[in-house]
Write an enzyme that holds these catalytic residues in place. Structure first.
Site, PDB file in Angstrom:
ATOM      1  CB  CYS A   1     -10.212  -6.661  -2.603  1.00 59.91           C
ATOM      2  SG  CYS A   1      -8.695  -7.586  -2.527  1.00 59.91           S
TER       3      CYS A   1
ATOM      4  CG  ASN B   1      -2.082  -1.032   0.994  1.00 54.97           C
ATOM      5  OD1 ASN B   1      -2.172  -1.652  -0.068  1.00 54.97           O
ATOM      6  ND2 ASN B   1      -2.907  -1.217   2.007  1.00 54.97           N
TER       7      ASN B   1
ATOM      8  NE  ARG C   1      -5.363  -7.695  -6.248  1.00 53.07           N
ATOM      9  CZ  ARG C   1      -6.389  -6.891  -6.077  1.00 53.07           C
ATOM     10  NH1 ARG C   1      -7.584  -7.397  -6.018  1.00 53.07           N
ATOM     11  NH2 ARG C   1      -6.222  -5.606  -5.960  1.00 53.07           N
TER      12      ARG C   1
HETATM   13  C1  UD1 Z   1      -6.825   1.486   1.300  1.00 53.88           C
HETATM   14  C2  UD1 Z   1      -5.958   0.251   1.271  1.00 53.88           C
HETATM   15  C3  UD1 Z   1      -6.710  -0.957   1.786  1.00 53.88           C
HETATM   16  C4  UD1 Z   1      -7.276  -0.662   3.161  1.00 53.88           C
HETATM   17  C5  UD1 Z   1      -8.063   0.640   3.167  1.00 53.88           C
HETATM   18  C6  UD1 Z   1      -8.509   1.054   4.552  1.00 53.88           C
HETATM   19  C7  UD1 Z   1      -4.464   0.624  -0.592  1.00 53.88           C
HETATM   20  C8  UD1 Z   1      -4.029   0.234  -1.945  1.00 53.88           C
HETATM   21  N1  UD1 Z   1      -5.526   0.011  -0.102  1.00 53.88           N
HETATM   22  O1  UD1 Z   1      -7.931   1.244   0.434  1.00 53.88           O
HETATM   23  O2  UD1 Z   1      -5.797  -2.054   1.855  1.00 53.88           O
HETATM   24  O3  UD1 Z   1      -8.129  -1.705   3.546  1.00 53.88           O
HETATM   25  O4  UD1 Z   1      -7.273   1.708   2.632  1.00 53.88           O
HETATM   26  O5  UD1 Z   1      -7.430   1.165   5.405  1.00 53.88           O
HETATM   27  O6  UD1 Z   1      -3.848   1.448   0.056  1.00 53.88           O
HETATM   28  N2  UD1 Z   1     -14.915   5.699   0.455  1.00 53.88           N
HETATM   29  C9  UD1 Z   1     -15.982   6.399  -0.057  1.00 53.88           C
HETATM   30  N3  UD1 Z   1     -15.765   7.185  -1.160  1.00 53.88           N
HETATM   31  C10 UD1 Z   1     -14.541   7.287  -1.748  1.00 53.88           C
HETATM   32  C11 UD1 Z   1     -13.461   6.566  -1.205  1.00 53.88           C
HETATM   33  C12 UD1 Z   1     -13.669   5.776  -0.100  1.00 53.88           C
HETATM   34  O7  UD1 Z   1     -17.089   6.326   0.446  1.00 53.88           O
HETATM   35  O8  UD1 Z   1     -14.406   8.016  -2.733  1.00 53.88           O
HETATM   36  C13 UD1 Z   1     -15.134   4.839   1.631  1.00 53.88           C
HETATM   37  C14 UD1 Z   1     -14.869   3.359   1.344  1.00 53.88           C
HETATM   38  O9  UD1 Z   1     -15.976   2.735   0.752  1.00 53.88           O
HETATM   39  C15 UD1 Z   1     -14.555   2.837   2.730  1.00 53.88           C
HETATM   40  C16 UD1 Z   1     -13.844   4.031   3.398  1.00 53.88           C
HETATM   41  O10 UD1 Z   1     -14.162   5.168   2.608  1.00 53.88           O
HETATM   42  O11 UD1 Z   1     -15.752   2.581   3.405  1.00 53.88           O
HETATM   43  C17 UD1 Z   1     -12.344   3.893   3.472  1.00 53.88           C
HETATM   44  O12 UD1 Z   1     -11.834   3.558   2.196  1.00 53.88           O
HETATM   45  P1  UD1 Z   1     -10.383   4.031   1.725  1.00 53.88           P
HETATM   46  O13 UD1 Z   1      -9.604   4.497   2.909  1.00 53.88           O
HETATM   47  O14 UD1 Z   1     -10.541   4.975   0.591  1.00 53.88           O
HETATM   48  O15 UD1 Z   1      -9.767   2.673   1.194  1.00 53.88           O
HETATM   49  P2  UD1 Z   1      -8.834   2.459  -0.060  1.00 53.88           P
HETATM   50  O16 UD1 Z   1      -7.979   3.643  -0.288  1.00 53.88           O
HETATM   51  O17 UD1 Z   1      -9.634   1.941  -1.180  1.00 53.88           O
END
Ligand code: UD1
Length: 436
Positions: free
Chosen positions: A116, A23, A397
């Site tokens: 995922c 990450n 992955r």
């Molecule tokens: C990253 C990590 C993943 C980890 C997650 C939370 C990477 C590549 N992946 O995923 O391994 O599990 O952080 O620590 O770094 N959300 C929204 N709108 C958006 C973006 C996010 O509603 O535009 C929500 C998501 O659905 C989720 C929450 O915000 O409920 C947190 O997601 P986010 O921190 O963005 O996760 P990722 O960056 O996808």
């Protein structure tokens, strides 16, 4: 696709070096697009998502070279373009190319990102932040088209903490005119790694690690060398493997300071942990105590990525425990497979209740996503008999070679070549061959 076969109930002993962080590597690879020169990244994990990210870099005109764990990216010739669906749909992190491409060439189009299967995972926060810089975004059935024009720094207040949206916004802000301030930014260590890389390349960023990050835009970036920090989730996974199987392991190059919430639970369950000059020693010789009630939280709380692997360990504890998932919906998909191994987990809303005092048994099970797959490996280490895990491509992955790593620690690991076997067939020792 090959399966991983584990012959359980063998305690783990030995030492292992922890791979570089997935990450952290992914956004930093995307960030190399902003550098009109050569970036040299050491300690890159050799995993599927990093390979996909390198492919994406090549499609936008970068030259990418791998040598052992060092990736060299020459982004002098970055061109506008469409990010091909074959890569974007496989990996959610491809969305952070948006900020980098807008910063460097002013436009980008990409398919909706995949990754995922752990809930809806929208990208509304990413898009809203881009719009605050003055970027025009258009969503079509196939994907997103974004045009930057002249990006202006902005004061962006995230309604919730999002790792990906924070990273994307930092990348866009580096070339935006003036100052950008992010409020309620994610505080995960991977954000700090991204900012450390960008600072080394000439960007002016302050406050990462707190919820308020300030980026002074339009600095000229230059090539640099950077070492990807070790992976805290891989570290946690291997510690949970030791908790499940028992024994004593030492993890070298382990980011102990990033795992205090996890250590707290492991100690409660009876682990003896020693931290010494970049190494984490873990000993588990007695029966596992209950983990109590755990809730996943943003950093520095208990990480959602170690939720599924912990469920497997909770099932082995003397008494019941529970796990509440607050970050992602639909992240209990692996429970059905763990229950096929005898875990007896029951889900109510956002909480999984784990009865404990279970004797897990081997079965044919299927990984459907990365961390759920790791949970099956951990369950297999403790289970009686042989566990055959298909869907290995999901586990690859994020882990360079989880089976080989546990084998190094003494686990009995076998490999089964794809035989189109009926998944209901029992697994026998004759089904696999030793991975030596
Ligand atoms: C990253 C990590 C993943 C980890 C997650 C939370 C990477 C590549 N992946 O995923 O391994 O599990 O952080 O620590 O770094 N959300 C929204 N709108 C958006 C973006 C996010 O509603 O535009 C929500 C998501 O659905 C989720 C929450 O915000 O409920 C947190 O997601 P986010 O921190 O963005 O996760 P990722 O960056 O996808």
């Amino acid at each position: 696709m090959d399966s991983i076969l584990i012959c359980g109930e063998t305690p783990l002993y030995g030492r292992l070096r922890v791979q570089g962080s997935k990450n952290a590597a992914l956004p930093i690879l995307a960030a190399t697009v902003l550098v009109p020169g050569i970036s040299v990244l050491h300690n890159c994990p050799k995993i599927e998502d990093v390979r996909l990210m390198c492919k994406l870099l090549e499609t936008v005109g970068c030259q990418v070279k791998w040598e052992n764990h060092t990736v060299t990216v020459d982004a002098s010739g970055v061109v506008c373009g469409t990010l091909p669906s074959e890569y974007v749909e496989k990996m959610r992190s491809s969305v952070i190319f948006m900020g980098a491409m807008l910063g460097r060439v002013g436009e980008v189009s990409l398919k909706y990102p995949g990754g995922c299967v752990i809930g809806k995972r929208p990208i509304d926060l990413h898009l809203k932040a881009m719009e605050q810089f003055g970027v025009q975004t258009r969503q079509t059935e196939e994907g997103i088209v974004a045009n930057a024009g002249k990006m202006k720094g902005a004061h962006i207040i995230f309604p919730i903490s999002s790792v990906g949206a924070t990273e994307n916004t930092i990348l866009a802000a580096v070339y935006a005119e003036g100052t950008t301030v992010l409020e309620q930014a994610a505080r995960e260590p991977e954000i700090q790694a991204l900012c450390a890389f960008l600072r080394r390349a000439g960007a002016e960023i302050a406050g990462d690690g707190s919820g308020r990050i300030r980026i002074d835009g339009q600095r000229t970036l230059h090539g640099c060398e950077y070492t990807i920090p070790p992976d805290r989730i891989v570290t946690g996974t291997y510690l949970l493997g030791c908790m499940a199987a028992g024994g004593e392991i030492c993890l070298e190059n382990a980011p102990a300071e990033e795992l205090s919430a996890v250590f707290h639970v492991l100690k409660r369950m009876g682990a003896e942990l020693f931290i010494c000059s970049g190494e984490v020693h873990c000993r588990r010789t007695h029966a596992l105590k209950s983990a109590g009630n755990i809730m996943t939280e943003v950093y520095p709380g208990y990480p959602t990525d170690l939720q599924s692997p912990m469920l497997a360990v909770m099932a082995l504890a003397e008494k019941n425990s529970s796990m509440t998932e607050t970050i992602f919906e639909n992240r209990f998909r692996i429970v059905e497979e763990l229950n096929r191994m005898g875990a007896g987990i029951h889900i109510q809303g956002k909480t999984a209740f784990v009865p404990g005092a279970r004797r897990l048994h081997g079965a044919r099970v299927t990984a459907q996503e990365l961390r759920g797959g790791a949970a099956l490996v951990i369950a297999g280490l403790a289970a009686e008999g042989i566990t055959a895990i298909s869907g290995r491509q999901y586990i690859d992955r994020g882990y360079e070679n989880i089976a080989k790593d546990f084998e190094t620690l003494g686990a009995k690991v076998l490999y089964e070549e794809n035989s189109g076997k009926d998944s209901r067939q029992p697994v026998t020792a004759a089904a696999g061959k030793e991975n030596r």
